[in-house]
Design a protein around this motif. Structure first.
Motif, PDB file in Angstrom:
ATOM      1  N   ASN A 190       0.737  -1.114  -0.001  1.00  0.00           N
ATOM      2  CA  ASN A 190       0.003  -0.100  -0.088  1.00  0.00           C
ATOM      3  C   ASN A 190       0.711   1.259   0.008  1.00  0.00           C
ATOM      4  OD1 ASN A 190      -2.375   1.219  -0.022  1.00  0.00           O
ATOM      5  ND2 ASN A 190      -3.273   0.211   1.768  1.00  0.00           N
ATOM      6  N   VAL A 191       1.982   1.296   0.852  1.00  0.00           N
ATOM      7  CA  VAL A 191       2.806   2.268   0.949  1.00  0.00           C
ATOM      8  C   VAL A 191       3.645   2.650  -0.371  1.00  0.00           C
ATOM      9  CG1 VAL A 191       5.030   3.203   1.514  1.00  0.00           C
ATOM     10  CG2 VAL A 191       3.395   2.232   3.428  1.00  0.00           C
ATOM     11  N   GLU A 192       3.979   1.471  -1.084  1.00  0.00           N
ATOM     12  CA  GLU A 192       4.640   1.564  -2.534  1.00  0.00           C
ATOM     13  C   GLU A 192       3.716   2.087  -3.768  1.00  0.00           C
ATOM     14  OE1 GLU A 192       8.461  -1.257  -2.412  1.00  0.00           O
ATOM     15  OE2 GLU A 192       6.963  -1.697  -3.805  1.00  0.00           O
ATOM     16  N   THR A 193       2.283   2.177  -3.227  1.00  0.00           N
ATOM     17  CA  THR A 193       1.554   2.652  -4.413  1.00  0.00           C
ATOM     18  C   THR A 193       2.026   3.990  -4.877  1.00  0.00           C
ATOM     19  OG1 THR A 193       0.097   3.430  -3.037  1.00  0.00           O
ATOM     20  CG2 THR A 193      -0.280   1.264  -3.658  1.00  0.00           C
ATOM     21  N   ALA A 194       2.377   5.023  -3.934  1.00  0.00           N
ATOM     22  CA  ALA A 194       2.876   6.272  -4.590  1.00  0.00           C
ATOM     23  C   ALA A 194       4.125   6.042  -5.219  1.00  0.00           C
ATOM     24  CB  ALA A 194       3.136   6.873  -3.148  1.00  0.00           C
ATOM     25  N   MET A 195       4.919   5.198  -5.136  1.00  0.00           N
ATOM     26  CA  MET A 195       6.239   5.103  -5.785  1.00  0.00           C
ATOM     27  C   MET A 195       5.694   4.542  -7.288  1.00  0.00           C
ATOM     28  SD  MET A 195       8.517   3.332  -3.020  1.00  0.00           S
ATOM     29  CE  MET A 195       8.331   3.925  -1.312  1.00  0.00           C
ATOM     30  N   VAL A 196       5.043   3.526  -7.317  1.00  0.00           N
ATOM     31  CA  VAL A 196       4.435   3.001  -8.519  1.00  0.00           C
ATOM     32  C   VAL A 196       3.904   3.972  -9.308  1.00  0.00           C
ATOM     33  CG1 VAL A 196       2.995   1.344  -9.723  1.00  0.00           C
ATOM     34  CG2 VAL A 196       4.326   0.552  -7.565  1.00  0.00           C
ATOM     35  N   LYS A 197       3.103   4.960  -8.549  1.00  0.00           N
ATOM     36  CA  LYS A 197       2.350   5.781  -9.416  1.00  0.00           C
ATOM     37  C   LYS A 197       3.354   6.939 -10.076  1.00  0.00           C
ATOM     38  CE  LYS A 197      -1.208   9.507  -8.638  1.00  0.00           C
ATOM     39  NZ  LYS A 197      -2.167  10.362  -7.920  1.00  0.00           N
ATOM     40  N   LYS A 198       3.936   7.181  -9.294  1.00  0.00           N
ATOM     41  CA  LYS A 198       5.113   8.187  -9.800  1.00  0.00           C
ATOM     42  C   LYS A 198       5.949   7.542 -11.146  1.00  0.00           C
ATOM     43  CE  LYS A 198       9.251  10.982  -8.313  1.00  0.00           C
ATOM     44  NZ  LYS A 198      10.151  11.351  -7.113  1.00  0.00           N
ATOM     45  N   LEU A 199       6.177   6.475 -11.113  1.00  0.00           N
ATOM     46  CA  LEU A 199       6.969   5.651 -12.083  1.00  0.00           C
ATOM     47  C   LEU A 199       5.939   5.677 -13.345  1.00  0.00           C
ATOM     48  CD1 LEU A 199       9.020   3.724 -13.513  1.00  0.00           C
ATOM     49  CD2 LEU A 199       7.955   2.063 -12.564  1.00  0.00           C
ATOM     50  N   VAL A 200       4.864   5.085 -13.430  1.00  0.00           N
ATOM     51  CA  VAL A 200       3.877   4.860 -14.123  1.00  0.00           C
ATOM     52  C   VAL A 200       3.284   6.197 -14.828  1.00  0.00           C
ATOM     53  CG1 VAL A 200       1.560   3.801 -14.877  1.00  0.00           C
ATOM     54  CG2 VAL A 200       3.143   2.752 -13.375  1.00  0.00           C
ATOM     55  N   LYS A 201       2.845   7.197 -14.115  1.00  0.00           N
ATOM     56  CA  LYS A 201       2.220   8.293 -14.546  1.00  0.00           C
ATOM     57  C   LYS A 201       3.263   9.235 -14.914  1.00  0.00           C
ATOM     58  CE  LYS A 201      -1.882   9.924 -13.568  1.00  0.00           C
ATOM     59  NZ  LYS A 201      -2.972  10.379 -12.941  1.00  0.00           N
ATOM     60  N   ASP A 202       4.186   9.631 -13.935  1.00  0.00           N
ATOM     61  CA  ASP A 202       5.090  10.766 -14.151  1.00  0.00           C
ATOM     62  C   ASP A 202       6.155  10.292 -15.474  1.00  0.00           C
ATOM     63  OD1 ASP A 202       3.552  12.132 -12.411  1.00  0.00           O
ATOM     64  OD2 ASP A 202       4.966  11.861 -10.945  1.00  0.00           O
ATOM     65  N   LYS A 203       6.797   9.178 -15.209  1.00  0.00           N
ATOM     66  CA  LYS A 203       7.764   8.721 -15.910  1.00  0.00           C
ATOM     67  C   LYS A 203       7.451   8.282 -17.293  1.00  0.00           C
ATOM     68  CE  LYS A 203      12.387   6.611 -16.117  1.00  0.00           C
ATOM     69  NZ  LYS A 203      13.373   5.624 -15.181  1.00  0.00           N
TER      70      LYS A 203
END
Length: 382
Positions: free
Chosen positions: A338-351
């Protein structure tokens, strides 16, 4: 182009594999074969297989026994932990019932405490897992794997040789190559089959008791898919979805069904029932325990900190499978994912610049309608 509508017969054996293995496990037990139950992809099956043991997966993915588990465990605990404990407590799972040894690993705090309770009525050994992928971590895990080997030798009064482990490493590498090749058929556009068929096949392969012929059996499935694809059979153009997140299977597949029933196709599963654990062990490394440690500890689970391996694999898979969007499936109370969703979102949407959404769920069917509505809107947006 011929649109595929029926469930291809080629998948039926694997879809029934878990049910069939329930019937097979007693025969194996009656024949005197040791049975070792495991929870996680971090634990090398090669070591137990090297002594001739049958290795069975114990993570349960149904809400059937959760009420029984909640008599001992808190309600706000991960459903995978509660389900697994419940099936062991109630003797409703033949895998738990017939296991001579249950092997846990310290991937999360909930599991660690559950193993303590499980040890009150089952024979349990816990492998201590480092929480970082460093040289010190690899060496620590190497020592833990040797300790695991020694526990098996003492309990079953058998000698496990490095030659036998090396043989099992080679066999497991072949199986993992076959599973990787199968899943990469979905990199084709349009996809040849539905993602649910692929994940049921991969999941089912873990319950095939005869690993000697498993590589060839999986390759035969892939050969048939590729042959029919060349003949023009496929599912047609659909939005291509990658699913990542918590361990999923069984009841959690309701999210996969919702995606595919609403016009999408899941072309890639990054989680530990999919691509995450399929890297190969270095067969040239003369130290089999070091080789196993480096392969298995490199798995990008959210229990690792930092977890660069997951992000690197996600980026590669998004490119390889020409993904249109990512769905992050998180089990309730699975805090690290659940905590890592923020990191995955940054990779998928931003990068990567593609749409992303999170679905938090459990093993009940109470939220099926809500998930169907959410996935329909998400696919429509694509």
């Amino acid at each position: 182009m011929e649109l595929r509508k029926e469930l291809p017969e080629v998948f039926e054996e694997f879809a029934e594999a878990r049910k069939n293995s329930f019937l097979a496990i007693k025969k194996i037990k009656d024949a005197g074969t040791p049975i070792v139950g495991v929870f996680c992809t971090y634990l090398p099956r090669e070591i137990a297989n090297a002594m001739g043991a049958a290795v069975v997966g114990l993570c349960s993915v149904s809400d059937e026994t959760i009420p029984d588990a909640e008599k001992d465990l808190p309600r706000n605990l991960c459903p995978l932990i509660k389900s697994s404990y419940g099936f062991a407590r109630t003797d409703k799972c033949p895998f738990f019932y017939f296991s001579d040894l249950v092997v846990g690993e310290t991937t999360c705090d909930g599991k660690k405490k559950m193993y303590e309770m499980l040890a009150e009525f089952k024979s349990v050994h816990v492998v201590q897992l480092p929480n970082s992928q460093t040289e010190d971590g690899y060496e620590l895990y190497r020592k833990e794997l040797i300790r695991f080997k020694e526990v098996l030798e003492e309990k079953f009064e058998i000698k496990i040789t490095e030659e036998a482990i090396a043989k099992e490493i080679k066999k497991r590498n072949g199986i993992n190559r076959a599973l990787t090749r199968l899943q990469y058929t979905m990199a084709q556009d349009p996809a040849p089959v539905m993602g649910l068929d692929i994940i049921n096949t991969v999941y089912g392969s873990g319950f095939q008791m005869n690993t000697d012929t498993l590589e060839e059996t999986i390759d035969a499935v892939t050969d048939k898919i590729e042959k029919e694809y060349q003949e023009g059979k496929n599912i047609g153009k659909r939005p291509r979805i990658l699913v990542t997140g918590s361990p999923s299977g069984g009841a959690a597949l309701k999210v996969i069904r919702a995606i595919e029933e609403n016009g999408g196709v899941v072309v890639c599963f990054e989680n530990c029932t999919g691509m995450k654990p399929l890297a190969e062990v270095d067969e040239e490394n003369p130290d089999v325990y070091d080789a196993l440690s480096r392969k298995y500890l490199s798995i990008g689970c959210s229990c690792m900190s930092p977890n660069k391996a997951r992000m690197e694999l996600l980026e590669k898979l998004i490119k390889d499978f020409k993904v249109d969007a990512v769905v992050d499936l998180v089990l309730q109370a699975c805090h690290t994912y659940n905590v890592e969703t923020a990191m995955v979102k940054k990779l998928v949407k931003d990068k990567m610049g593609i749409p992303y959404t999170v679905v938090e769920t459990d093993y009940s069917q109470a939220d099926v309608g809500q998930i169907q509505t959410r996935m329909a809107a998400f696919i429509e947006m694509l």
